[in-house]
Design an enzyme around this catalytic site. Structure first.
Site, mmCIF file in Angstrom:
data_model
loop_
_atom_site.group_PDB
_atom_site.id
_atom_site.type_symbol
_atom_site.label_atom_id
_atom_site.label_comp_id
_atom_site.label_asym_id
_atom_site.label_seq_id
_atom_site.Cartn_x
_atom_site.Cartn_y
_atom_site.Cartn_z
ATOM 1 N N CYS A 42 0.844 -1.194 0.000
ATOM 2 C CA CYS A 42 0.000 0.000 0.000
ATOM 3 C C CYS A 42 0.885 1.251 0.000
ATOM 4 O O CYS A 42 1.987 1.253 0.541
ATOM 5 C CB CYS A 42 -0.908 0.002 1.229
ATOM 6 S SG CYS A 42 -2.078 1.397 1.240
ATOM 7 N N ASP A 44 0.435 3.794 1.670
ATOM 8 C CA ASP A 44 0.417 4.381 3.018
ATOM 9 C C ASP A 44 1.841 4.649 3.519
ATOM 10 O O ASP A 44 2.687 3.749 3.519
ATOM 11 C CB ASP A 44 -0.308 3.404 3.964
ATOM 12 C CG ASP A 44 -0.661 4.053 5.295
ATOM 13 O OD1 ASP A 44 0.255 4.587 5.953
ATOM 14 O OD2 ASP A 44 -1.846 4.017 5.677
ATOM 15 N N ARG A 46 3.033 4.868 6.288
ATOM 16 C CA ARG A 46 3.456 4.137 7.483
ATOM 17 C C ARG A 46 3.906 2.709 7.187
ATOM 18 O O ARG A 46 4.269 1.965 8.087
ATOM 19 C CB ARG A 46 2.301 4.124 8.500
ATOM 20 C CG ARG A 46 1.881 5.519 8.928
ATOM 21 C CD ARG A 46 0.525 5.508 9.598
ATOM 22 N NE ARG A 46 -0.540 5.085 8.680
ATOM 23 C CZ ARG A 46 -1.814 4.947 9.031
ATOM 24 N NH1 ARG A 46 -2.187 5.185 10.274
ATOM 25 N NH2 ARG A 46 -2.714 4.575 8.161
ATOM 26 N N HIS A 98 -2.122 -3.993 4.908
ATOM 27 C CA HIS A 98 -2.000 -3.616 6.321
ATOM 28 C C HIS A 98 -3.391 -3.413 6.905
ATOM 29 O O HIS A 98 -4.339 -3.066 6.185
ATOM 30 C CB HIS A 98 -1.134 -2.355 6.490
ATOM 31 C CG HIS A 98 -1.751 -1.113 5.900
ATOM 32 N ND1 HIS A 98 -2.410 -0.182 6.670
ATOM 33 C CD2 HIS A 98 -1.829 -0.664 4.624
ATOM 34 C CE1 HIS A 98 -2.844 0.796 5.880
ATOM 35 N NE2 HIS A 98 -2.509 0.525 4.638
ATOM 36 N N CYS A 101 -6.546 -0.189 6.740
ATOM 37 C CA CYS A 101 -6.146 0.483 5.488
ATOM 38 C C CYS A 101 -7.221 1.496 5.050
ATOM 39 O O CYS A 101 -8.403 1.149 4.938
ATOM 40 C CB CYS A 101 -5.938 -0.568 4.394
ATOM 41 S SG CYS A 101 -5.497 0.127 2.788
HETATM 42 CO CO CO Z 1 -3.505 1.261 3.021
#
Ligand code: CO
Length: 210
Positions: A42, A44, A46, A98, A101
């Site tokens: 992803c 993302d 993080r 994750h 999400c």
């Molecule tokens: Co995500």
């Protein structure tokens, strides 16, 4: 504002720190890359691929998009997979989702989010296929996290259904496709125990004739 000085300063420090540990590091890396892994994760911020498995530049080939989706009409993702498999001869493709999400959450609500709704449709498809199982979970949070997991599994199979992966298996190239999920809350990876390494493990509908 126009120059992000902090990032350049920090880059200099990082490069010096690596050179202190291994003076030849960048010289060696500049000659070739030889990663064993392709990571599809992803976007993302993080969930950075290389850091969370403690690897160095050169060790993982990476593709990231919102909610780690592999769509058979996405030229970008397919090109990454083809290059990684055919040219780099990577041995493992890892789909890493994750929990919690944002893309998965957005696919589960019925609000309009703009252009991205077209991308999220792919996750809604996964939701539709597994609707009963997902809605059997007691809380909204558990439902979201179950779809996060099922989305990873679905993408593992989407990768296996490509001609790229099936042709690699046909030619005897060792290649395994794994499904993992990461928890932002504690930084721990979990293996979803889906690992596909040959065509007998995919559905007859998608299996190519050899
Ligand atoms: Co995500």
């Amino acid at each position: 504002m126009r120059v992000l000085k902090k990032l350049f300063d920090s880059n200099k420090q990082w490069a010096e720190q690596i050179k202190r540990a291994d003076p030849e590091f960048f010289a060696k890396l500049s000659k070739q890359q030889n990663p064993e892994y392709l990571w599809i994760g992803c976007s993302d911020s993080r969930v950075p691929a290389t850091e969370i498995v403690g690897m160095m530049p050169g060790e993982i080939f990476v593709h990231r998009n919102i909610a780690n989706v592999v769509v058979h009409t996405d030229l970008n993702c397919l090109s990454v997979i083809q290059y990684a498999v055919d040219e780099l001869k990577i041995k493992h493709i890892i789909v890493c989702g994750h929990y919690d999400c944002g893309g998965v959450k957005a696919a589960m609500d019925n609000r309009e989010h703009g252009l991205i709704d077209n991308w999220l449709r792919n996750i809604k498809d996964v939701y539709r296929i597994h609707q009963e199982e997902i809605e059997a979970a007691a809380t909204r949070e558990e439902q979201i996290n179950r779809l996060c997991e099922l989305n990873v599994v679905e993408q593992v199979f989407n990768i296996c259904h490509t001609t790229i992966v099936q042709n690699a298996w046909k030619s005897g190239q060792p290649l395994a496709v794994h499904g993992w999920i990461y928890s932002i809350e504690d930084g721990i990876l979990k293996d979803l125990n889906v690992c596909i390494a040959n065509r007998d493990e995919i559905s007859r509908i998608h299996r190519m004739k050899w």
